[in-house]
Design a protein around this motif. Structure first.
Motif, PDB file in Angstrom:
ATOM      1  N   ILE A  81     -35.707 -35.170  14.163  1.00 26.00           N
ATOM      2  CA  ILE A  81     -35.687 -33.772  13.761  1.00 26.00           C
ATOM      3  C   ILE A  81     -36.633 -33.564  12.586  1.00 26.00           C
ATOM      4  CG2 ILE A  81     -34.233 -31.854  13.005  1.00 26.00           C
ATOM      5  CD1 ILE A  81     -31.835 -33.456  14.139  1.00 26.00           C
ATOM      6  N   GLY A  82     -37.656 -32.734  12.805  1.00 26.28           N
ATOM      7  CA  GLY A  82     -38.697 -32.579  11.802  1.00 26.28           C
ATOM      8  C   GLY A  82     -39.615 -33.788  11.824  1.00 26.28           C
ATOM      9  N   SER A  83     -40.032 -34.153  13.014  1.00 25.17           N
ATOM     10  CA  SER A  83     -40.761 -35.409  13.215  1.00 25.17           C
ATOM     11  C   SER A  83     -42.121 -35.437  12.553  1.00 25.17           C
ATOM     12  CB  SER A  83     -40.949 -35.660  14.716  1.00 25.17           C
ATOM     13  OG  SER A  83     -41.789 -34.674  15.285  1.00 25.17           O
ATOM     14  N   GLY A  84     -42.729 -34.245  12.340  1.00 24.08           N
ATOM     15  CA  GLY A  84     -44.098 -34.253  11.864  1.00 24.08           C
ATOM     16  C   GLY A  84     -44.976 -34.999  12.850  1.00 24.08           C
ATOM     17  N   PRO A  85     -46.008 -35.685  12.368  1.00 21.09           N
ATOM     18  CA  PRO A  85     -46.901 -36.426  13.261  1.00 21.09           C
ATOM     19  C   PRO A  85     -46.370 -37.827  13.571  1.00 21.09           C
ATOM     20  CG  PRO A  85     -47.774 -36.486  11.053  1.00 21.09           C
ATOM     21  CD  PRO A  85     -46.531 -35.637  10.992  1.00 21.09           C
ATOM     22  N   SER A  86     -45.091 -37.918  13.889  1.00 17.24           N
ATOM     23  CA  SER A  86     -44.418 -39.171  14.290  1.00 17.24           C
ATOM     24  C   SER A  86     -44.570 -40.274  13.260  1.00 17.24           C
ATOM     25  CB  SER A  86     -44.916 -39.642  15.659  1.00 17.24           C
ATOM     26  OG  SER A  86     -46.282 -40.036  15.610  1.00 17.24           O
TER      27      SER A  86
ATOM     28  N   GLY B 253     -23.539 -40.438  19.045  1.00 16.22           N
ATOM     29  CA  GLY B 253     -23.208 -41.679  18.353  1.00 16.22           C
ATOM     30  C   GLY B 253     -23.284 -41.579  16.843  1.00 16.22           C
ATOM     31  N   TYR B 254     -24.500 -41.546  16.314  1.00 16.10           N
ATOM     32  CA  TYR B 254     -24.649 -41.576  14.861  1.00 16.10           C
ATOM     33  C   TYR B 254     -25.905 -40.817  14.416  1.00 16.10           C
ATOM     34  CZ  TYR B 254     -27.814 -45.365  16.204  1.00 16.10           C
ATOM     35  OH  TYR B 254     -28.810 -46.096  16.802  1.00 16.10           O
ATOM     36  N   PHE B 255     -25.862 -40.402  13.166  1.00 20.23           N
ATOM     37  CA  PHE B 255     -26.966 -39.702  12.515  1.00 20.23           C
ATOM     38  C   PHE B 255     -27.518 -40.569  11.411  1.00 20.23           C
ATOM     39  CE2 PHE B 255     -27.834 -36.919   8.697  1.00 20.23           C
ATOM     40  CZ  PHE B 255     -29.096 -36.496   9.095  1.00 20.23           C
TER      41      PHE B 255
ATOM     42  N   PRO C  63     -27.771 -40.161  21.706  1.00 20.47           N
ATOM     43  CA  PRO C  63     -27.027 -41.258  21.087  1.00 20.47           C
ATOM     44  C   PRO C  63     -27.237 -41.297  19.577  1.00 20.47           C
ATOM     45  CG  PRO C  63     -28.273 -42.039  22.996  1.00 20.47           C
ATOM     46  CD  PRO C  63     -28.746 -40.650  22.700  1.00 20.47           C
ATOM     47  N   CYS C  64     -28.438 -40.903  19.162  1.00 25.47           N
ATOM     48  CA  CYS C  64     -28.805 -40.975  17.746  1.00 25.47           C
ATOM     49  C   CYS C  64     -29.631 -39.750  17.370  1.00 25.47           C
ATOM     50  CB  CYS C  64     -29.609 -42.253  17.486  1.00 25.47           C
ATOM     51  SG  CYS C  64     -30.626 -42.247  15.979  1.00 25.47           S
ATOM     52  N   THR C  65     -29.363 -39.195  16.206  1.00 24.64           N
ATOM     53  CA  THR C  65     -30.230 -38.188  15.624  1.00 24.64           C
ATOM     54  C   THR C  65     -30.782 -38.751  14.320  1.00 24.64           C
ATOM     55  OG1 THR C  65     -28.263 -37.140  14.667  1.00 24.64           O
ATOM     56  CG2 THR C  65     -29.219 -36.129  16.642  1.00 24.64           C
ATOM     57  N   PHE C  66     -32.038 -38.430  14.036  1.00 21.00           N
ATOM     58  CA  PHE C  66     -32.722 -38.998  12.872  1.00 21.00           C
ATOM     59  C   PHE C  66     -33.493 -37.901  12.161  1.00 21.00           C
ATOM     60  CE2 PHE C  66     -36.839 -40.469  11.237  1.00 21.00           C
ATOM     61  CZ  PHE C  66     -36.414 -41.350  10.255  1.00 21.00           C
ATOM     62  N   SER C  67     -33.539 -37.994  10.849  1.00 17.32           N
ATOM     63  CA  SER C  67     -34.311 -37.031  10.077  1.00 17.32           C
ATOM     64  C   SER C  67     -34.727 -37.660   8.750  1.00 17.32           C
ATOM     65  CB  SER C  67     -33.482 -35.775   9.812  1.00 17.32           C
ATOM     66  OG  SER C  67     -34.192 -34.860   9.011  1.00 17.32           O
TER      67      SER C  67
END
Length: 207
Positions: A37-42, A112-114, A85-89
């Motif tokens: 979330i809000g990955s920008g240019p990876s 699953g998890y953040f 399964p996973c959210t990341f920021s």
């Protein structure tokens, strides 16, 4: 604001050791199959195992990303409940208007998890960036940094934090050194919060 992916990446290329430290902190929490979330240019995709879906508000940023991409607002995630399964920021929180709406949406789409990371307001890095913002910096003039305590309180409203890792114990004008992601006293703090079976997150966490 975020319309220059190459310019955004330049900082990470210039501060390679700090970038490696931040990646190490993220990797210590074992992200896999995540919505970024809000990955920008990876920037941190190589630290996430398995599949990654990039979500960003800027089509310019997403244009430089390979793989699955979604143009959307972090406050309104266009996915069904428990879709990932996973959210990341990473540091996205520092640029959002409504953190309560954000964390509720994150929980809704998380199965699953953040994993979330911030630059703490209560650190030399947070103070440095805040001062740049006051002087009209392109990015940091729009940022609202929060303290570690406020960050943990926010996440614990909906998740059970089971691990915390941090890096950047040196300051923004100090010599960069390799660091291991341990403890909570670094300026770049990452937490992993597990979605509980039902109800709000608990207040305690195990290390």
């Amino acid at each position: 604001m975020f319309d220059d992916p190459e310019g955004y990446l330049k900082w990470y290329k210039t501060h390679e050791l700090t970038y490696e430290n931040e990646r190490r902190a993220i990797e210590s929490l074992n992200p896999r199959d995540c919505l970024d979330i809000g990955s920008g240019p990876s920037v941190f995709h190589e630290s996430i195992k398995g599949n990654v879906v990039s979500l960003d508000l800027s089509e310019f940023m997403l244009g430089s990303v390979e793989g699955d991409r979604v143009l959307a607002d972090a406050h309104f995630l266009p996915f069904r409940e428990r879709a990932f399964p996973c959210t990341f920021s990473s540091v996205t929180i520092c640029f959002l208007d409504n953190l309560e709406d954000f964390i509720k949406e994150v929980k809704r789409v998380t199965r699953g998890y953040f994993i979330g990371c911030i630059v703490r307001a209560d650190s030399s890095w947070g103070e440095f960036y805040s001062n740049l913002g006051k002087r009209g910096h392109k990015y940091y003039s729009k940022a609202n940094f929060i303290s570690k305590a406020d960050f943990l309180t926010l996440v614990r409203k909906h998740f059970v934090i089971d691990k915390i890792a941090s890096v950047l114990r040196y300051g923004p004008t100090d010599q960069e050194v390799r660091e291991e992601p341990i403890g909570e006293d670094g300026a770049y703090v990452c937490v992993r919060g597990v979605r509980p079976p039902d109800g709000p997150g608990l207040s305690n966490h195990s290390r």
